[in-house]
Design an enzyme around this catalytic site. Sequence first.
Site, PDB file in Angstrom:
ATOM      1  N   HIS A 192       0.812  -1.214   0.000  1.00 49.34           N
ATOM      2  CA  HIS A 192       0.000   0.000   0.000  1.00 49.34           C
ATOM      3  C   HIS A 192       0.850   1.271   0.000  1.00 49.34           C
ATOM      4  CE1 HIS A 192      -3.223  -2.867   0.920  1.00 49.34           C
ATOM      5  NE2 HIS A 192      -3.878  -2.060   0.119  1.00 49.34           N
ATOM      6  N   ARG A 335     -15.314   1.190  -1.771  1.00 50.43           N
ATOM      7  CA  ARG A 335     -15.084  -0.085  -1.103  1.00 50.43           C
ATOM      8  C   ARG A 335     -15.205   0.120   0.395  1.00 50.43           C
ATOM      9  NH1 ARG A 335      -9.414  -2.992  -1.483  1.00 50.43           N
ATOM     10  NH2 ARG A 335      -8.714  -1.286  -0.165  1.00 50.43           N
ATOM     11  N   GLU A 434     -10.686 -11.526  -4.465  1.00 46.55           N
ATOM     12  CA  GLU A 434      -9.263 -11.369  -4.155  1.00 46.55           C
ATOM     13  C   GLU A 434      -8.735 -12.486  -3.256  1.00 46.55           C
ATOM     14  OE1 GLU A 434      -8.522  -7.574  -2.300  1.00 46.55           O
ATOM     15  OE2 GLU A 434     -10.353  -7.636  -1.118  1.00 46.55           O
ATOM     16  N   ASP A 458      -4.149  -8.869  -3.811  1.00 45.84           N
ATOM     17  CA  ASP A 458      -4.360  -9.924  -2.820  1.00 45.84           C
ATOM     18  C   ASP A 458      -4.537 -11.288  -3.477  1.00 45.84           C
ATOM     19  OD1 ASP A 458      -4.108  -8.787  -0.256  1.00 45.84           O
ATOM     20  OD2 ASP A 458      -5.964  -7.686  -0.571  1.00 45.84           O
ATOM     21  N   ARG A 468       2.812  -9.647  -0.157  1.00 44.87           N
ATOM     22  CA  ARG A 468       3.000  -8.599  -1.164  1.00 44.87           C
ATOM     23  C   ARG A 468       3.936  -7.479  -0.731  1.00 44.87           C
ATOM     24  NH1 ARG A 468      -3.169  -6.202  -1.162  1.00 44.87           N
ATOM     25  NH2 ARG A 468      -2.315  -4.218  -1.815  1.00 44.87           N
ATOM     26  N   CYS A 505      -9.427  -4.076 -10.137  1.00 45.09           N
ATOM     27  CA  CYS A 505      -8.916  -2.862  -9.509  1.00 45.09           C
ATOM     28  C   CYS A 505      -7.564  -3.087  -8.850  1.00 45.09           C
ATOM     29  CB  CYS A 505      -9.922  -2.310  -8.502  1.00 45.09           C
ATOM     30  SG  CYS A 505     -10.284  -3.462  -7.189  1.00 45.09           S
TER      31      CYS A 505
HETATM   32  C1  PEP Z   1      -6.234  -5.770  -4.307  1.00 41.97           C
HETATM   33  O1  PEP Z   1      -6.026  -6.562  -3.391  1.00 41.97           O
HETATM   34  O2  PEP Z   1      -5.874  -5.984  -5.484  1.00 41.97           O
HETATM   35  C2  PEP Z   1      -6.921  -4.498  -4.042  1.00 41.97           C
HETATM   36  C3  PEP Z   1      -7.313  -3.712  -5.017  1.00 41.97           C
HETATM   37  O3  PEP Z   1      -7.104  -4.132  -2.752  1.00 41.97           O
HETATM   38  P1  PEP Z   1      -5.909  -3.602  -1.818  1.00 41.97           P
HETATM   39  O4  PEP Z   1      -4.702  -3.359  -2.704  1.00 41.97           O
HETATM   40  O5  PEP Z   1      -6.345  -2.365  -1.165  1.00 41.97           O
HETATM   41  O6  PEP Z   1      -5.705  -4.736  -0.867  1.00 41.97           O
HETATM   42 MG    MG Z   2      -7.056  -6.279  -1.519  1.00 39.98          MG
END
Ligand code: PEP
Ligand code: MG
Length: 579
Positions: A192, A335, A434, A458, A468, A505
């Site tokens: 993130h 979300r 995910e 995810d 990740r 996304c």
């Molecule tokens: C994902 O997991 O691809 C996603 C869009 O959500 P986040 O990156 O916020 O976990």
């Molecule tokens: Mg995610």
Amino acid sequence: MKKLSGIPASSGIVLGKAFLYLEDDFPELPRYTIEEEQVESEWRRLLDAIDEAAREVKALNDRAAREISKEQAAIFEAQLMMLEDPDFKDQIKNRLRKFLNNVEWTVREISYELIQKLSASGDSYLRERAADISDVSRRILNKLLSITKFSLADLSEDVILVVHDLLPSEVLSMNRERVMGLVMDMGGRTSHTAILARAFEIPAVLGLSSATKEIRNGDLLVLNGSTGEILIDPDENNLNQYEQAIYQYHKMFDGLLALGELPAETPDGHRVCLKANIEIPEEADQVQRFGAEGIGLYRSEFLFLTSGYTAEEEEQFQAYSRVVKAMDGLPVTIRTVDVGGDKVLSEFQATDEKNPLLGWRAIRFCLARPELFKTQLRAILRSSVYGKVGIMFPMISGIEELEQAKELLEEAKGECRRRGQAYAQDIQVGTMIEIPSAAMTADILAERSDFFSIGTNDLIQYTLAVDRGNEKVNYLAQPTHPAVLRLLKKTIDAAHRKGIKAAMCGELAGDPAVTALLLGLGLDEFSMTATSIPQVKRIIRGVPQESCRTLAEKALNCYSYSQVSALVEEWMAKIFSAD
Ligand code: PEP
Ligand code: MG
């Protein structure tokens, strides 16, 4: 001149001075000998510091009990007990008298010994108490030294920030105007922190392992966020080359921006939709500049990371409405809160989870806190009167969670009606795919969803068992792995069979190297960091959908990610060879 190489996490090239921001386990401590007659005054200093620390912990404890849960409050209760423990105080007093060291040093020595003893214990309860001792002694030391930590919010010069690790909440609170670039030992492209760096257009190179050891404060750096290269103390020749590269980069970027007005349509007339991901409401003002046709993912949890989970309904309503209004009738998918993992909620998130990424995250947290969840749902519902709003739930692992979340949404609607608060009747409710179990049961989830949005960050993490944010295993997070491709295909096909849209996304949606492959798999909607939209659109406008489909079929028959990557690379080179 020295060169380092890391993960290119946010594109852009910058030249600037390094600012090393390091956090030690314990602050730098003074050590000095005291006279016997000073023991009493040192002791008094300690009691004052303990009182202050106890007041701080008590306030946290009250807030946790009121707003989160009894279990969370118990963590602070345990710390309070330690602060009030007469044995702990006696030990310090005896040690002060015996060794005549200043009280800071004495507290640190005793804490170290206790932590070591508890950490070596076979009892898991006692091992966990070591973390409490560490926290409690740090609080006492901070009070004794009157430390107010330097905050990145106070940065007053333009710098390239060099850190071991940085939490997403710290990226939010730092003075972003002054951070020209980011260099980090830890982290991967889909962490993130990387996502936020891209959102705020801060060039970044992550996962360097030892950048904080190689780079000194004040070093001149050239950071290339597109190649992952960092030059320390570049010579004249390097500087000339980088000036050229900066010029080329801006030229290329401006050229791509010109695509903003054109539709995301393949030469054979297949139209898809390109949307933006945002993390904070202000970003919504900029996304249309890059050609976004809506917001495909508003990560609402970032509001809570700055205000605490208790962000009031009104504050939430204002934030969501601001985004919806800024998009002026274009669709906005909000979300619901996805905390946990690397998005730790200020002081209340459980920090003692053994496997936070498999733990109390996202929809699991929300379903366990229905009142907080419904507050958010009401705020989202109310914002829907200003435009076109969709809601989606993160980390759904199976139909039960989706049903429960939808039930709570119905309850929230009822509450709005009783309060006379209006909301749009046509709100679409989507499921994020995910977790592999969701992809495997996409046919079942599609029955109860208005749309899917695939969270590849995810999905890849959980399918390939690769954290990740961990730079050591990042090389394994291969989006073209046959297992990932099969799950994508299963999800998209299941959506289409039920007549609903398949969106994506995760960061993969913004990766131009795989755009053709995703088109071939049948993806309807791509949502990404706004700045990536023009590059993805450029690819879409250059590849016929028919040949993308053939490419995807071939890719699904490959046996390894390297084979898929080579296939796609070769295919792209042929199509775009004239460019
Ligand atoms: C994902 O997991 O691809 C996603 C869009 O959500 P986040 O990156 O916020 O976990
Ligand atoms: Mg995610």
